[in-house]
Design an enzyme around this catalytic site. Structure first.
Site, PDB file in Angstrom:
ATOM      1  N   SER A 148       0.820  -1.206   0.000  1.00  0.00           N
ATOM      2  CA  SER A 148       0.000   0.000   0.000  1.00  0.00           C
ATOM      3  C   SER A 148       0.856   1.258   0.000  1.00  0.00           C
ATOM      4  O   SER A 148       0.338   2.352  -0.235  1.00  0.00           O
ATOM      5  CB  SER A 148      -0.912   0.023   1.238  1.00  0.00           C
ATOM      6  OG  SER A 148      -0.136   0.025   2.429  1.00  0.00           O
ATOM      7  N   HIS A 169      -3.688  -4.035  -4.772  1.00  0.00           N
ATOM      8  CA  HIS A 169      -3.889  -3.455  -3.447  1.00  0.00           C
ATOM      9  C   HIS A 169      -5.328  -3.665  -3.006  1.00  0.00           C
ATOM     10  O   HIS A 169      -6.252  -2.948  -3.427  1.00  0.00           O
ATOM     11  CB  HIS A 169      -3.543  -1.966  -3.465  1.00  0.00           C
ATOM     12  CG  HIS A 169      -3.694  -1.309  -2.132  1.00  0.00           C
ATOM     13  ND1 HIS A 169      -4.036   0.013  -1.979  1.00  0.00           N
ATOM     14  CD2 HIS A 169      -3.572  -1.814  -0.866  1.00  0.00           C
ATOM     15  CE1 HIS A 169      -4.106   0.298  -0.693  1.00  0.00           C
ATOM     16  NE2 HIS A 169      -3.833  -0.785  -0.002  1.00  0.00           N
ATOM     17  N   GLU A 181      -7.081  -1.870  -6.150  1.00  0.00           N
ATOM     18  CA  GLU A 181      -6.281  -1.031  -7.031  1.00  0.00           C
ATOM     19  C   GLU A 181      -5.291  -1.928  -7.774  1.00  0.00           C
ATOM     20  O   GLU A 181      -4.491  -2.634  -7.159  1.00  0.00           O
ATOM     21  CB  GLU A 181      -5.523   0.028  -6.232  1.00  0.00           C
ATOM     22  CG  GLU A 181      -6.426   1.075  -5.602  1.00  0.00           C
ATOM     23  CD  GLU A 181      -5.666   2.075  -4.748  1.00  0.00           C
ATOM     24  OE1 GLU A 181      -6.047   3.259  -4.751  1.00  0.00           O
ATOM     25  OE2 GLU A 181      -4.690   1.668  -4.069  1.00  0.00           O
ATOM     26  N   ASN A 219      -4.941   6.376  -1.247  1.00  0.00           N
ATOM     27  CA  ASN A 219      -4.085   6.967  -0.217  1.00  0.00           C
ATOM     28  C   ASN A 219      -3.534   8.323  -0.623  1.00  0.00           C
ATOM     29  O   ASN A 219      -3.072   9.085   0.233  1.00  0.00           O
ATOM     30  CB  ASN A 219      -2.931   6.014   0.125  1.00  0.00           C
ATOM     31  CG  ASN A 219      -3.384   4.906   1.052  1.00  0.00           C
ATOM     32  OD1 ASN A 219      -4.407   4.997   1.712  1.00  0.00           O
ATOM     33  ND2 ASN A 219      -2.613   3.830   1.097  1.00  0.00           N
TER      34      ASN A 219
END
Length: 556
Positions: A148, A169, A181, A219
């Site tokens: 991540s 991810h 992802e 993120n």
């Protein structure tokens, strides 16, 4: 020289050509082929359960002896609970158990068609693992990292065939959250990325394609949701309970940032923010929160330690948000213009006991109260710059909102404030009065989300649709940043941030070039003057610049 198309899907035009995994093709991994999961912590177990549910034989491996066996037992227990809840049958559980097996040695993964690692987030550990796997698995085996925070490109950098390694991810808990992802490293082969996306789609997940840039999609884009709330708190404009309530009840978010980071863990959330900040060379856009750092230093990490922003455990009481006492509704209000992003308020007022009078005015975006005070949607300015003005915050849907925030300066007349409170209470809303911060809470957060997301598209991270999908499915946003932008007047986010930047210089709120260009092109397409101002919504007659220039001495 071939130009790079910034609008091309991630992992295609911007990727370096690499050896394709031609043996496997670009379709999904066949359900009859083995999926191996390396690393059997919470995330590894969750990924294994997802692959099992899709019908694959699944092999678990962990470098710590006995951990893979323990993980198999834990997954079996979760399957039992699914049977108890009626979400699967006993026969399906038994078949899944029969397909699940722990591996004692890495060499036992030789027949895997897909290997997903979920080991510790250290680059050297991941590189060593994949280098070993490259000597074991077949040429058609797809390799995937669940990192991540690390660069997929760097993880693949030690491989002889980096083209077959891709980022997958998953979000925790993997069996429940639909988003994955699919991250293309600089050397990831397009066939590998397409095959990975097709596989997780066949597993019932929602894959989004993205490039290997810091934070990937979620993120990276999510940082302002936390950062702006923490900044408002650090500026002593509102307490955590009030900020959380405003973002939930007015912004439409499922959880506020304070309660959410307590759930995630303050150490985990702060580490992600710090990683993104460092990866962007300490850009002001991603500056971490000092208040959150102090929590981490004090060991107050949230639910897992019994205290974070809030206290938990037996006897702990959750603080209530600031809510204004009942106030009399004004007899009438005058709407000058259509209120822009707050146009939905006009219908609500018309349905209320408050008489609505309207006046046509070019670019008018304000309500005038009986006292003569003005009620204006947050625009990046402060109430202190005007004699008699109350700002109100942006809402996702004013009809559905159950709370509205108001911002005033210490000099705002009490009668004006009470009329503003009474108006929103007459519309059925709870009211929270906060300090005089430019952009308030929801408006500033949404504008920053749009800014960061727009920059991500231009930098080739992902498409607008994939970013919106990622933010809805990965972190439960009510709408994605681009869907929200399309609800707002052209250039709204750019104009608000430009105003905030004038009052809080330093670069954090400076609208990005991508946002400026998006606003410019939108205005041009609409036949408007791209260089013109949309106006502040504040009547010139109400301004009080105190002889010092707009904004001087009013920085939040």
């Amino acid at each position: 020289m071939t130009a790079i198309d910034p609008t091309a899907p991630a992992g295609t035009a911007n990727a370096v050509p690499a050896t394709a995994v031609t043996e496997g093709g670009s379709g999904a991994v066949d359900p009859g082929r083995t999926v191996a999961v390396v690393g059997t912590g919470t995330m590894g177990q969750g990924i294994a359960q997802v692959a099992l549910a899709a019908g694959h034989p699944v092999r678990l491996y962990d470098a710590v002896p006995g951990r893979a066996d323990e993980a198999a037992v834990a997954i079996g227990a979760r399957l039992d609970r699914l049977v108890d809840k009626g979400r699967t049958t006993a026969a399906e559980r038994d078949a899944a158990r029969a397909r699940l097996s722990p591996a004692a040695d890495l060499a036992d993964l030789a027949d895997a068609a897909l290997v997903i690692e979920a080991v510790v987030e250290r680059l050297s550990v991941k590189q060593e693992l994949f280098t070993a796997l490259e000597e074991i698995v077949a040429g058609d085996c797809l390799l995937a990292t669940n990192t991540s925070s690390l660069s997929v490109t760097a993880v693949a950098g030690a491989l002889e065939r980096p083209g077959r390694l891709v980022g997958l991810h998953f979000f925790n808990p993997a069996p429940l959250l639909p988003l994955v992802e699919v991250v293309s490293g600089f050397a990831t082969d397009e066939t590998s990325a397409a095959r990975a996306a097709a596989t997780v789609a066949a597993w019932g997940k929602s894959p989004v394609r993205c490039a290997d840039l810091p934070g990937f999609i979620v993120n990276r884009v999510a940082r302002p949701f936390y950062a702006e709330a923490f900044a408002v708190h650090e500026d002593r404009a509102a307490d955590p309970a009030t900020i959380d309530a405003v973002l939930r009840e007015c912004g439409g978010f499922r959880m506020g940032p304070f309660e959410l980071t307590d759930l995630i863990g303050q150490d985990v959330n702060a580490a992600v923010t710090g990683s993104v900040w460092e990866s962007f060379f300490r850009s002001a856009k991603f500056t971490p929160s000092l208040a959150q750092r102090r929590l981490v230093e004090a060991g107050l990490l949230g639910r897992k330690t019994g205290r974070g922003w809030y206290a938990y455990g037996p006897g702990a009481e959750r603080p209530e948000p600031h809510t204004a006492a009942p106030a009399d509704a004004p007899a009438y209000v005058i709407a000058e213009g259509r209120l822009g992003a707050a146009a939905g308020l006009l219908e609500l007022i018309a349905e209320s006991p408050v008489t609505l009078r309207t006046e046509d005015e070019d670019d008018g975006t304000r309500l005038v109260l009986p006292s003569g005070g003005q009620l204006v949607l947050a625009d990046g300015q402060t109430s202190a710059e005007y004699r008699d003005l109350v700002y109100f915050d942006l809402a996702l849907d004013y009809r559905a909102a159950t709370r509205v925030a108001l911002a005033v300066s210490p000099d705002t007349p009490e009668r004006t404030l009470q009329e503003a409170i009474g108006l929103f209470q007459a519309l059925g809303k709870s009211v929270s009065v906060i300090g005089d911060v430019p952009g308030m809470i929801v408006a500033r957060t949404v504008a920053m989300l749009i800014d960061i997301a727009t920059d991500a598209v231009v930098k080739g991270v992902a498409t607008e649709d994939d970013i919106d999908t990622a933010m809805r499915l990965g972190v439960n946003y009510p709408v994605g940043p681009f869907a929200w932008d399309r609800r707002l007047p052209r250039g709204w986010a750019h104009d608000l941030l430009e105003s905030v930047h004038e009052r809080v210089p330093g670069g954090r709120y400076a609208p990005g070039l991508a946002l400026f260009q998006r606003s410019f092109l939108a205005a041009e397409a609409a036949g408007e003057d791209p260089g013109g101002s949309g106006g502040t919504g504040v009547s010139d007659g109400g301004a009080d610049l105190a002889g010092a220039g707009v904004g001087e001495g009013t920085e939040a």
